[in-house]
Write a protein that holds these residues in place. Structure first.
Motif, PDB file in Angstrom:
ATOM      1  N   GLY A 168      42.398  70.059 -81.365  1.00 29.65           N
ATOM      2  CA  GLY A 168      40.933  70.158 -81.389  1.00 29.65           C
ATOM      3  C   GLY A 168      40.331  71.067 -80.347  1.00 29.65           C
ATOM      4  O   GLY A 168      39.095  71.201 -80.266  1.00 29.65           O
ATOM      5  N   GLY A 169      41.143  71.706 -79.538  1.00 25.56           N
ATOM      6  CA  GLY A 169      40.621  72.556 -78.473  1.00 25.56           C
ATOM      7  C   GLY A 169      40.595  74.027 -78.858  1.00 25.56           C
ATOM      8  O   GLY A 169      41.112  74.408 -79.906  1.00 25.56           O
ATOM      9  N   ALA A 170      39.993  74.817 -77.997  1.00 22.46           N
ATOM     10  CA  ALA A 170      39.954  76.263 -78.190  1.00 22.46           C
ATOM     11  C   ALA A 170      40.573  76.911 -76.962  1.00 22.46           C
ATOM     12  O   ALA A 170      40.033  76.781 -75.849  1.00 22.46           O
ATOM     13  CB  ALA A 170      38.517  76.737 -78.373  1.00 22.46           C
ATOM     14  N   PRO A 171      41.705  77.588 -77.129  1.00 26.01           N
ATOM     15  CA  PRO A 171      42.387  78.171 -75.960  1.00 26.01           C
ATOM     16  C   PRO A 171      41.466  79.063 -75.138  1.00 26.01           C
ATOM     17  O   PRO A 171      41.516  79.027 -73.898  1.00 26.01           O
ATOM     18  CB  PRO A 171      43.526  78.983 -76.585  1.00 26.01           C
ATOM     19  N   ALA A 172      40.618  79.830 -75.802  1.00 19.00           N
ATOM     20  CA  ALA A 172      39.757  80.764 -75.072  1.00 19.00           C
ATOM     21  C   ALA A 172      38.712  80.036 -74.227  1.00 19.00           C
ATOM     22  O   ALA A 172      38.193  80.578 -73.253  1.00 19.00           O
ATOM     23  CB  ALA A 172      39.073  81.712 -76.053  1.00 19.00           C
ATOM     24  N   ALA A 173      38.405  78.799 -74.624  1.00 16.78           N
ATOM     25  CA  ALA A 173      37.350  78.053 -73.932  1.00 16.78           C
ATOM     26  C   ALA A 173      37.886  77.230 -72.765  1.00 16.78           C
ATOM     27  O   ALA A 173      37.115  76.538 -72.083  1.00 16.78           O
ATOM     28  CB  ALA A 173      36.637  77.135 -74.932  1.00 16.78           C
ATOM     29  N   LEU A 174      39.186  77.310 -72.509  1.00 14.69           N
ATOM     30  CA  LEU A 174      39.785  76.491 -71.448  1.00 14.69           C
ATOM     31  C   LEU A 174      39.084  76.626 -70.092  1.00 14.69           C
ATOM     32  O   LEU A 174      38.901  75.612 -69.399  1.00 14.69           O
ATOM     33  CB  LEU A 174      41.282  76.802 -71.303  1.00 14.69           C
ATOM     34  N   PRO A 175      38.715  77.836 -69.685  1.00 13.71           N
ATOM     35  CA  PRO A 175      38.070  77.947 -68.369  1.00 13.71           C
ATOM     36  C   PRO A 175      36.807  77.089 -68.246  1.00 13.71           C
ATOM     37  O   PRO A 175      36.447  76.655 -67.147  1.00 13.71           O
ATOM     38  CB  PRO A 175      37.739  79.437 -68.273  1.00 13.71           C
ATOM     39  N   GLN A 176      36.160  76.819 -69.381  1.00 11.36           N
ATOM     40  CA  GLN A 176      34.953  75.978 -69.347  1.00 11.36           C
ATOM     41  C   GLN A 176      35.276  74.528 -68.987  1.00 11.36           C
ATOM     42  O   GLN A 176      34.374  73.741 -68.656  1.00 11.36           O
ATOM     43  CB  GLN A 176      34.250  75.981 -70.713  1.00 11.36           C
ATOM     44  N   ASP A 177      36.550  74.154 -69.099  1.00 10.08           N
ATOM     45  CA  ASP A 177      36.920  72.771 -68.809  1.00 10.08           C
ATOM     46  C   ASP A 177      37.025  72.498 -67.316  1.00 10.08           C
ATOM     47  O   ASP A 177      37.094  71.345 -66.888  1.00 10.08           O
ATOM     48  CB  ASP A 177      38.270  72.431 -69.469  1.00 10.08           C
ATOM     49  N   THR A 178      37.077  73.550 -66.523  1.00  9.68           N
ATOM     50  CA  THR A 178      37.055  73.345 -65.069  1.00  9.68           C
ATOM     51  C   THR A 178      35.767  72.610 -64.715  1.00  9.68           C
ATOM     52  O   THR A 178      34.716  72.883 -65.295  1.00  9.68           O
ATOM     53  CB  THR A 178      37.090  74.704 -64.342  1.00  9.68           C
ATOM     54  N   TRP A 179      35.890  71.680 -63.773  1.00 10.47           N
ATOM     55  CA  TRP A 179      34.709  70.878 -63.410  1.00 10.47           C
ATOM     56  C   TRP A 179      33.513  71.778 -63.088  1.00 10.47           C
ATOM     57  O   TRP A 179      33.612  72.694 -62.274  1.00 10.47           O
ATOM     58  CB  TRP A 179      35.024  69.974 -62.210  1.00 10.47           C
ATOM     59  N   HIS A 180      32.382  71.497 -63.736  1.00 11.19           N
ATOM     60  CA  HIS A 180      31.163  72.284 -63.462  1.00 11.19           C
ATOM     61  C   HIS A 180      29.949  71.352 -63.538  1.00 11.19           C
ATOM     62  O   HIS A 180      28.849  71.779 -63.827  1.00 11.19           O
ATOM     63  CB  HIS A 180      31.035  73.449 -64.446  1.00 11.19           C
ATOM     64  N   GLY A 181      30.195  70.068 -63.247  1.00 13.73           N
ATOM     65  CA  GLY A 181      29.120  69.069 -63.354  1.00 13.73           C
ATOM     66  C   GLY A 181      28.382  68.817 -62.054  1.00 13.73           C
ATOM     67  O   GLY A 181      27.757  67.774 -61.893  1.00 13.73           O
ATOM     68  N   GLY A 182      28.496  69.751 -61.118  1.00 19.32           N
ATOM     69  CA  GLY A 182      27.741  69.576 -59.881  1.00 19.32           C
ATOM     70  C   GLY A 182      28.515  68.849 -58.804  1.00 19.32           C
ATOM     71  O   GLY A 182      29.756  68.754 -58.855  1.00 19.32           O
ATOM     72  N   ALA A 183      27.772  68.301 -57.839  1.00 20.37           N
ATOM     73  CA  ALA A 183      28.378  67.699 -56.650  1.00 20.37           C
ATOM     74  C   ALA A 183      29.277  66.518 -57.013  1.00 20.37           C
ATOM     75  O   ALA A 183      28.982  65.749 -57.935  1.00 20.37           O
ATOM     76  CB  ALA A 183      27.289  67.234 -55.693  1.00 20.37           C
ATOM     77  N   LEU A 184      30.366  66.412 -56.256  1.00 24.04           N
ATOM     78  CA  LEU A 184      31.325  65.337 -56.493  1.00 24.04           C
ATOM     79  C   LEU A 184      31.446  64.445 -55.263  1.00 24.04           C
ATOM     80  O   LEU A 184      31.416  64.934 -54.130  1.00 24.04           O
ATOM     81  CB  LEU A 184      32.709  65.933 -56.806  1.00 24.04           C
ATOM     82  N   LEU A 185      31.596  63.162 -55.516  1.00 27.17           N
ATOM     83  CA  LEU A 185      31.852  62.224 -54.418  1.00 27.17           C
ATOM     84  C   LEU A 185      33.348  62.062 -54.160  1.00 27.17           C
ATOM     85  O   LEU A 185      33.760  61.587 -53.104  1.00 27.17           O
ATOM     86  CB  LEU A 185      31.234  60.858 -54.736  1.00 27.17           C
ATOM     87  N   GLY A 186      34.137  62.433 -55.155  1.00 22.89           N
ATOM     88  CA  GLY A 186      35.576  62.296 -55.009  1.00 22.89           C
ATOM     89  C   GLY A 186      36.214  61.863 -56.312  1.00 22.89           C
ATOM     90  O   GLY A 186      35.540  61.769 -57.358  1.00 22.89           O
ATOM     91  N   TYR A 187      37.507  61.628 -56.231  1.00 20.88           N
ATOM     92  CA  TYR A 187      38.279  61.179 -57.395  1.00 20.88           C
ATOM     93  C   TYR A 187      39.096  59.977 -56.943  1.00 20.88           C
ATOM     94  O   TYR A 187      39.804  60.039 -55.926  1.00 20.88           O
ATOM     95  CB  TYR A 187      39.215  62.289 -57.872  1.00 20.88           C
ATOM     96  N   CYS A 188      38.988  58.886 -57.662  1.00 23.05           N
ATOM     97  CA  CYS A 188      39.750  57.687 -57.305  1.00 23.05           C
ATOM     98  C   CYS A 188      40.617  57.266 -58.485  1.00 23.05           C
ATOM     99  O   CYS A 188      40.132  57.132 -59.605  1.00 23.05           O
ATOM    100  CB  CYS A 188      38.799  56.564 -56.896  1.00 23.05           C
ATOM    101  N   GLU A 189      41.910  57.079 -58.214  1.00 15.19           N
ATOM    102  CA  GLU A 189      42.854  56.741 -59.287  1.00 15.19           C
ATOM    103  C   GLU A 189      43.575  55.437 -58.972  1.00 15.19           C
ATOM    104  O   GLU A 189      44.081  55.245 -57.864  1.00 15.19           O
ATOM    105  CB  GLU A 189      43.880  57.878 -59.460  1.00 15.19           C
ATOM    106  N   VAL A 190      43.592  54.563 -59.962  1.00 17.91           N
ATOM    107  CA  VAL A 190      44.379  53.331 -59.875  1.00 17.91           C
ATOM    108  C   VAL A 190      45.679  53.586 -60.636  1.00 17.91           C
ATOM    109  O   VAL A 190      45.670  54.205 -61.707  1.00 17.91           O
ATOM    110  CB  VAL A 190      43.615  52.146 -60.508  1.00 17.91           C
TER     111      VAL A 190
END
Lengths: 418, 418
Positions: A168-190
């Motif tokens: 379902g993806g588009a190879p050419a659009a991959l760069p758009q998947d890099t986070w671009h949603g603004g400021a981040l507080l961090g990433y927490c993983e369980v």
């Protein structure tokens, strides 16, 4: 009481996802395969029911967003992965996604919004079973996707770009998947611990200090082959005796260095006949430590020892670097917050390093990371015998929920905290 | 001078026989194959020219007889084998046959008869390459041929009985091949050392004290497999570390016991991945000594050490006997005579045990045995690199010739020795 039920529900969900497999009799779920589509569908349903908006990015990550109380707030990332190894257990990956989901479900049930948005990242590939790379999902979000990877092929000769498109993806659009949603507080993983430390300490949870760095080597000890009956002991240059001395040096050096693990997991003897003195031994060496300098000092010491052993036995040793990865430290701030959450929920804060790699390694390129480990039975992972206790899952939910609350508290202007 | 030429001739004969092979580019001569027929024909010609009567027995041994001065005298057996291992050298076996032949040739050239007959046994199978048994030739002469062996099959499915028949023998007549020629003085075999002791001592010849006994074991060390990154050193039960400690114990114990050799030649690690702590190691142990009690004491000690190592590492070890062979002492009388011969010819008498097995092991069931070792380059055998010096071959011929003379002297009534 409610928490307890939810832990059981969560474990039931892990079992449900565990039924989506490429193989009939065991759990194997590689990147962008039909069972990955099925787990994404199931998780999408749960995310929507928890009040999240859901999308799948081009690489195939499933991303649920739970909006903040107000717009223009930063985002906290939570997540783990939904792919598995071959003949896998049900908890390595999905547990972390579902614990985070459970926390959002509770916020939603209370109709509570936080002073930050939550994005729950269910990564499509952490194990790297289908293509000769790992962290495909988190690398994409972290902006570390290498365009050359699009041409990698799987066992069936299918290029990654084609698999991605079929998913379902588009190879050419991959760069758009890099986070671009603004400021981040961090990433927490369980994540399940995948080791025996918490079980031995009788603790349900652990706070990860760092994901260990790793150095891998191949060593070849060369001596002289000979007849096992006719060559006296003092005339031998037995490559296996040299290798054995080195194996014990590795154990000795690692045991003497707190937090260090070193392993000889492969060892091959040539010619390898019961009546022939070994002339050559090839072995693997794996050295890991949360501190890169300590790891480097240890393998430098071991190299010296190997050369000394070979020389005193009038043989030689070849030392070859196979691969190296730096340690990834967790954010002290976020980890302190996780610790406060654990203590508040009544769990003793146990710090430990992660011996295995996780999506957090990639996410650290993007933002601060923290990891919460959940005890697993016997330390066993990458096996159908993988198991977690409902009480421990309940603890993880409670601590992550409290972590969100503490983070919200920190983010809330003092005037509004009464 | 004459001796020197003969040594060169003898080496040329070894090269000639070495050209009779089953394989075009390397020397491989298994029991009852066409090249065995060719070597038997070549040696038959030389035996006849040396005044011997020649026959081939049912198993396929070529036997040349040089009669004594008078009838009703005892017989001295000389010999070695004409078969080879795969990708063999030219001297392991043929050298001993041809040194004995050279001595008979010299007697014949001088028209000299001894007070005993000589039978030169050129055995058809010592290496056991074609059928899963060894010493087929000498076992038959010694009366140790097991009738069940007739049904053994080679790689092509050909039963031994059929191969033997195709080679000119009669399976039913095999029992007649057991020695029945009357009183024996003993069996003396010349052979390359197949080890580095004589070379290191700068000596051409060695007097064999015994053919070592041998015990072979398979050991399995069981620990616990685990993730190389997540299991701390103090929680490991690494089967390879246990095995490594044992390998060094073997070396230590063997080095501390004069004349003992012990070898771990095979070692397999499971699961055998660079990032997995070894859960199980299987290894071979080969222990040899000319004295059976010493060998037994050593492997009993090693077994204790293995169990101690496994126990202290909270693992287990399984200890399995694979095969055992008693030591075969050489006759002190005959060996003393060989020593007198060596000293008389100007060679320092160096005693050593044989680490490899020889036809003499089987012949010891029939009569007293003695063995004379010839230095070989680098101790190398079972390889095309096998080499002997002409001077050393000359020494072997001279000493065996002198041995025959000394034995003749002993056998001659004092009245006739003036």
């Amino acid at each position: 009481m409610e928490t307890h039920v939810s832990a059981h529900t969560l474990i039931a969900r892990c079992a449900l996802l565990g039924a989506f497999s490429e193989e009939p009799d065991r759990l194997t779920r590689r990147y962008a395969t039909p069972p990955m589509r099925q787990v994404n569908q199931a998780v999408t349903g749960w995310m929507r029911a928890a009040g999240m908006t859901v999308r799948q990015d081009n690489i195939g990550n499933l991303i649920g967003r739970y909006e903040a109380a107000h717009p223009d707030t930063p985002t906290l990332l939570l997540g783990s992965h939904l792919d598995t190894v071959r003949d896998a257990g049900q908890y390595d990956g999905p547990l972390g996604v579902l614990v985070a989901l459970a926390c959002v479900e509770r916020l939603h049930a209370r109709d509570e919004r936080l002073p930050f948005a939550i994005e729950l990242l269910a990564f499509c590939d952490e194990e790297g079973l289908r293509y000769p790379t790992t962290y495909l999902g988190s690398a994409t979000v972290a902006g570390a996707f290498d365009p050359a990877w699009r041409d990698l092929t799987d066992d069936a000769g299918i290029p990654l770009a084609e698999a991605l498109q079929a998913f379902g993806g588009a190879p050419a659009a991959l760069p758009q998947d890099t986070w671009h949603g603004g400021a981040l507080l961090g990433y927490c993983e369980v994540h399940i611990e995948q080791g025996p430390v918490l079980e031995a300490a009788h603790l349900p949870l652990g706070l990860v200090t760092a994901i260990q760095g790793q150095s891998r080597f191949t060593l070849t000890f060369r001596g002289e082959a000979g007849h096992a009956g006719t060559v006296p002991m003092h005339q031998r240059h037995d490559a296996l005796c040299a290798a054995a001395a080195f194996v014990l040096e590795v154990e000795r050096a690692a045991s003497a260095t707190p937090g260090l693990v070193a392993t000889v997991g492969q060892l091959n003897v040539a010619p390898g006949a019961s009546n022939v003195i070994p002339g050559q031994v090839t072995l693997s060496l794996d050295v890991r430590h949360p501190d890169d300098a300590t790891r480097a000092a240890t393998h430098a010491h071991l190299r010296q020892r190997a050369e000394h052993i070979a020389a005193t036995r009038r043989g030689v040793v070849e030392w070859q670097l196979v691969g190296e990865q730096s340690a990834t430290p967790c954010s002290p701030q976020l980890t302190r917050l996780l610790e406060r959450a654990a203590v508040a929920e009544g769990y003793p804060p146990r710090h430990l390093a992660s011996g295995a790699g996780h999506d957090a390694v990639m996410m650290a390129r993007l933002t601060d990371i923290a990891m919460l480990f959940v005890r697993c039975a016997g330390g066993i992972s990458h096996s159908p015998a993988e198991a977690v206790a409902a009480e421990d899952v309940a603890a993880a939910i409670a601590v992550l929920e409290r972590f969100l609350a503490l983070l919200a508290e920190e983010r809330t202007p003092p005037t509004t905290t009464t």
